[in-house]
Design a protein around this motif. Structure first.
Motif, mmCIF file in Angstrom:
data_model
loop_
_atom_site.group_PDB
_atom_site.id
_atom_site.type_symbol
_atom_site.label_atom_id
_atom_site.label_comp_id
_atom_site.label_asym_id
_atom_site.label_seq_id
_atom_site.Cartn_x
_atom_site.Cartn_y
_atom_site.Cartn_z
ATOM 1 N N ALA A 45 -16.187 2.585 7.536
ATOM 2 C CA ALA A 45 -15.844 1.116 7.451
ATOM 3 C C ALA A 45 -14.500 0.830 6.530
ATOM 4 N N ASN A 46 -13.775 -0.041 7.102
ATOM 5 C CA ASN A 46 -12.730 -0.296 6.302
ATOM 6 C C ASN A 46 -12.974 -0.851 4.823
ATOM 7 N N VAL A 47 -12.139 -0.460 3.846
ATOM 8 C CA VAL A 47 -12.573 -1.130 2.554
ATOM 9 C C VAL A 47 -10.980 -1.508 2.105
ATOM 10 N N PRO A 48 -10.913 -2.888 1.589
ATOM 11 C CA PRO A 48 -11.872 -3.919 1.549
ATOM 12 C C PRO A 48 -12.229 -4.423 2.745
ATOM 13 N N VAL A 49 -13.606 -4.861 3.070
ATOM 14 C CA VAL A 49 -13.752 -5.399 4.205
ATOM 15 C C VAL A 49 -13.453 -6.810 4.737
ATOM 16 N N ASP A 50 -13.038 -7.696 3.856
ATOM 17 C CA ASP A 50 -12.678 -9.095 3.975
ATOM 18 C C ASP A 50 -11.143 -9.129 3.632
ATOM 19 N N GLY A 51 -10.472 -10.156 4.062
ATOM 20 C CA GLY A 51 -9.044 -10.332 3.786
ATOM 21 C C GLY A 51 -8.142 -9.549 4.164
ATOM 22 N N GLU A 52 -7.038 -9.602 3.844
ATOM 23 C CA GLU A 52 -5.883 -8.916 4.431
ATOM 24 C C GLU A 52 -6.032 -7.238 4.038
ATOM 25 N N PRO A 53 -5.754 -6.315 4.760
ATOM 26 C CA PRO A 53 -5.807 -5.048 4.310
ATOM 27 C C PRO A 53 -4.754 -4.821 3.427
ATOM 28 N N PRO A 54 -4.939 -3.753 2.233
ATOM 29 C CA PRO A 54 -4.095 -3.496 1.280
ATOM 30 C C PRO A 54 -2.713 -2.956 1.797
ATOM 31 N N ILE A 55 -1.640 -3.438 1.210
ATOM 32 C CA ILE A 55 -0.234 -2.783 1.424
ATOM 33 C C ILE A 55 -0.343 -1.844 0.193
ATOM 34 N N LEU A 56 -0.145 -0.280 0.693
ATOM 35 C CA LEU A 56 -0.026 0.604 -0.401
ATOM 36 C C LEU A 56 1.669 1.254 -0.520
ATOM 37 N N GLN A 57 1.644 1.503 -1.716
ATOM 38 C CA GLN A 57 2.990 2.253 -1.944
ATOM 39 C C GLN A 57 2.387 3.543 -2.644
ATOM 40 N N LEU A 58 2.849 4.687 -1.816
ATOM 41 C CA LEU A 58 2.626 6.197 -2.470
ATOM 42 C C LEU A 58 3.838 6.589 -3.217
ATOM 43 N N HIS A 59 3.923 6.722 -4.444
ATOM 44 C CA HIS A 59 4.904 7.171 -5.416
ATOM 45 C C HIS A 59 5.210 8.601 -5.152
ATOM 46 N N ARG A 60 6.665 8.833 -5.459
ATOM 47 C CA ARG A 60 7.191 10.209 -5.164
ATOM 48 C C ARG A 60 7.784 10.584 -6.454
ATOM 49 N N GLY A 61 8.392 11.734 -6.225
ATOM 50 C CA GLY A 61 8.965 12.388 -7.389
ATOM 51 C C GLY A 61 8.036 13.101 -8.293
ATOM 52 N N PRO A 62 8.696 13.577 -9.479
ATOM 53 C CA PRO A 62 7.944 14.461 -10.445
ATOM 54 C C PRO A 62 6.493 13.838 -10.789
ATOM 55 N N ALA A 63 6.444 12.643 -10.896
ATOM 56 C CA ALA A 63 5.129 12.115 -11.191
ATOM 57 C C ALA A 63 4.402 11.297 -10.085
#
Length: 156
Positions: free
Chosen positions: A127-145
């Motif tokens: 199932a999608n998480v979270p189940v309610d509201g807008e889906p999360p907008i994700l940022q994956l950080h790049r670089g050394p850290a």
């Protein structure tokens, strides 16, 4: 499958590589929501472009706290999944998610490429998480850290 996910593909391998053990994924992410699912898939890509599934794993962000006293910590980061260890994401703040993929033992021939695919859902199984509201907008950080994977490579 890969077209719907964020995918990173290596250059062709210059020699055979044996991957044996637990692949560990390290994600440095920022989300607009307090929780989310994270899926990672490891594939071998033949010279003709056909991809071959090697292993996968997933982690719900709420359960990201690493269980330091786990008797299984030699196998990679473990998570208790207990309510008392829950750590909701703080929207807009970076967080580290570290988890293992299912253990494998595979020899990937020279000329093949390795591909890591990342996703925030797997609607055929979870199932999608979270189940309610807008889906999360994700940022994956790049670089050394940023985001990376640890491959358990066995030297010849």
């Amino acid at each position: 499958f890969d077209a719907d996910r964020l995918a990173y593909t290596s250059e062709p391998l210059t020699s055979d590589v044996e991957i044996t053990g637990h692949v560990v994924v390290h994600l440095n992410i920022t989300s607009t929501r307090e929780d989310g699912n994270f899926f990672a898939y490891l594939e071998a890509v033949k010279p003709d472009g056909v991809s071959c599934y090697l292993t996968d794993g997933q982690l719900r962000a709420l359960h990201r706290k690493v269980w330091a006293d786990s008797p299984f910590s030699a196998l990679g980061p473990q998570h208790s999944y207990l309510r008392r260890d829950a750590e909701p994401l703080i929207p807009g703040e970076a967080a580290i998610l570290t988890f293992t993929l299912h253990p494998i033992s595979a020899r990937v021939p020279a000329g093949y490429r390795l591909r890591v695919c990342l996703a925030g859902s797997d609607k055929t199984t979870f199932a999608n998480v979270p189940v309610d509201g807008e889906p999360p907008i994700l940022q994956l950080h790049r670089g050394p850290a940023g985001c990376y994977i640890d491959l358990p490579i066995i030297e010849p």
